[in-house]
Design a protein around this motif. Structure first.
Motif, PDB file in Angstrom:
ATOM      1  N   ALA A  52       0.789  -1.230   0.000  1.00 24.56           N
ATOM      2  CA  ALA A  52       0.000   0.000   0.000  1.00 24.56           C
ATOM      3  C   ALA A  52       0.826   1.287   0.000  1.00 24.56           C
ATOM      4  CB  ALA A  52      -0.982  -0.010   1.168  1.00 24.56           C
ATOM      5  N   PRO A  53       1.855   1.416   0.849  1.00 26.67           N
ATOM      6  CA  PRO A  53       2.580   2.691   0.886  1.00 26.67           C
ATOM      7  C   PRO A  53       3.304   3.025  -0.420  1.00 26.67           C
ATOM      8  CG  PRO A  53       3.125   1.340   2.797  1.00 26.67           C
ATOM      9  CD  PRO A  53       2.337   0.488   1.867  1.00 26.67           C
ATOM     10  N   LEU A  54       3.531   2.039  -1.259  1.00 27.48           N
ATOM     11  CA  LEU A  54       4.280   2.250  -2.497  1.00 27.48           C
ATOM     12  C   LEU A  54       3.391   2.217  -3.736  1.00 27.48           C
ATOM     13  CD1 LEU A  54       7.326  -0.022  -1.616  1.00 27.48           C
ATOM     14  CD2 LEU A  54       7.123   2.450  -1.329  1.00 27.48           C
ATOM     15  N   SER A  55       2.096   2.182  -3.556  1.00 22.17           N
ATOM     16  CA  SER A  55       1.160   2.080  -4.672  1.00 22.17           C
ATOM     17  C   SER A  55       0.247   3.299  -4.697  1.00 22.17           C
ATOM     18  CB  SER A  55       0.326   0.808  -4.535  1.00 22.17           C
ATOM     19  OG  SER A  55       1.155  -0.332  -4.493  1.00 22.17           O
ATOM     20  N   GLY A  56      -0.092   3.768  -5.893  1.00 18.16           N
ATOM     21  CA  GLY A  56      -0.967   4.932  -5.986  1.00 18.16           C
ATOM     22  C   GLY A  56      -1.364   5.230  -7.416  1.00 18.16           C
ATOM     23  N   VAL A  57      -2.037   6.366  -7.593  1.00 15.92           N
ATOM     24  CA  VAL A  57      -2.525   6.769  -8.915  1.00 15.92           C
ATOM     25  C   VAL A  57      -2.356   8.270  -9.102  1.00 15.92           C
ATOM     26  CG1 VAL A  57      -4.255   4.924  -8.970  1.00 15.92           C
ATOM     27  CG2 VAL A  57      -4.917   7.202  -8.212  1.00 15.92           C
ATOM     28  N   ASP A  58      -2.374   8.671 -10.365  1.00 14.62           N
ATOM     29  CA  ASP A  58      -2.500  10.067 -10.763  1.00 14.62           C
ATOM     30  C   ASP A  58      -3.724  10.118 -11.655  1.00 14.62           C
ATOM     31  OD1 ASP A  58      -0.128  11.192  -9.549  1.00 14.62           O
ATOM     32  OD2 ASP A  58       1.013  10.106 -11.066  1.00 14.62           O
ATOM     33  N   LEU A  59      -4.618  11.051 -11.386  1.00 13.64           N
ATOM     34  CA  LEU A  59      -5.845  11.195 -12.151  1.00 13.64           C
ATOM     35  C   LEU A  59      -5.842  12.577 -12.789  1.00 13.64           C
ATOM     36  CD1 LEU A  59      -8.610   9.982 -12.898  1.00 13.64           C
ATOM     37  CD2 LEU A  59      -9.502  10.963 -10.776  1.00 13.64           C
ATOM     38  N   THR A  60      -6.048  12.610 -14.110  1.00 13.82           N
ATOM     39  CA  THR A  60      -6.005  13.870 -14.846  1.00 13.82           C
ATOM     40  C   THR A  60      -7.240  14.012 -15.717  1.00 13.82           C
ATOM     41  OG1 THR A  60      -3.590  13.710 -14.941  1.00 13.82           O
ATOM     42  CG2 THR A  60      -4.626  15.263 -16.444  1.00 13.82           C
ATOM     43  N   MET A  61      -7.899  15.162 -15.613  1.00 18.12           N
ATOM     44  CA  MET A  61      -9.000  15.476 -16.517  1.00 18.12           C
ATOM     45  C   MET A  61      -8.377  15.985 -17.815  1.00 18.12           C
ATOM     46  SD  MET A  61     -12.141  18.127 -16.022  1.00 18.12           S
ATOM     47  CE  MET A  61     -13.756  17.470 -16.351  1.00 18.12           C
TER      48      MET A  61
END
Length: 125
Positions: A52-61
């Motif tokens: 979990a601490p090393l996982s994520g996302v970037d969300l862009t419109m």
């Protein structure tokens, strides 16, 4: 002696196949290229448990109805968490996404310590 060496060689040859397995994206909500009603939660489900601490996302419109020259706009303020059996990355938004097109870039680290990344697009009506 040759039989022992042959058996050892076969066993060693199969190890890299096991060690090279990496987490794969199995499903997402919304799905790639889907058009959905205004979501307030996104999920990505992988084939293996995530760190979990090393996982994520970037969300862009990337586009907005009625604005032909809409510059890409990063979406901020969401929270990510690994849920359930440790294989689902959930993105909880502070409010529903407005109509438009979006790119979701994800990066995860699985239990095998390898970083994997990907990207897909979806639209909100």
């Amino acid at each position: 002696m040759r039989r022992i060496l042959f058996t050892a060689a076969v066993a060693l040859a199969t190890l890299p196949a096991v060690a090279m397995a990496h987490p794969k994206l199995l499903s997402s909500n919304p799905a790639a290229n889907a058009t959905v009603a205004k979501p307030n939660k996104l999920t990505l489900t992988f084939s293996e448990k995530l760190l979990a601490p090393l996982s994520g996302v970037d969300l862009t419109m990337t586009g907005m109805p009625g604005m032909a020259d809409h510059a890409p706009m990063p979406i901020k303020g969401f929270k990510t968490a690994v849920e359930g059996d440790g294989k689902t990355l959930a993105i909880t938004l502070p409010r529903a996404l407005p109509a438009g097109s979006y790119d979701l870039s994800w990066h995860i680290v699985g239990a095998d310590q390898h970083k994997i990344a990907g990207k897909y697009s979806f639209s909100v009506k």
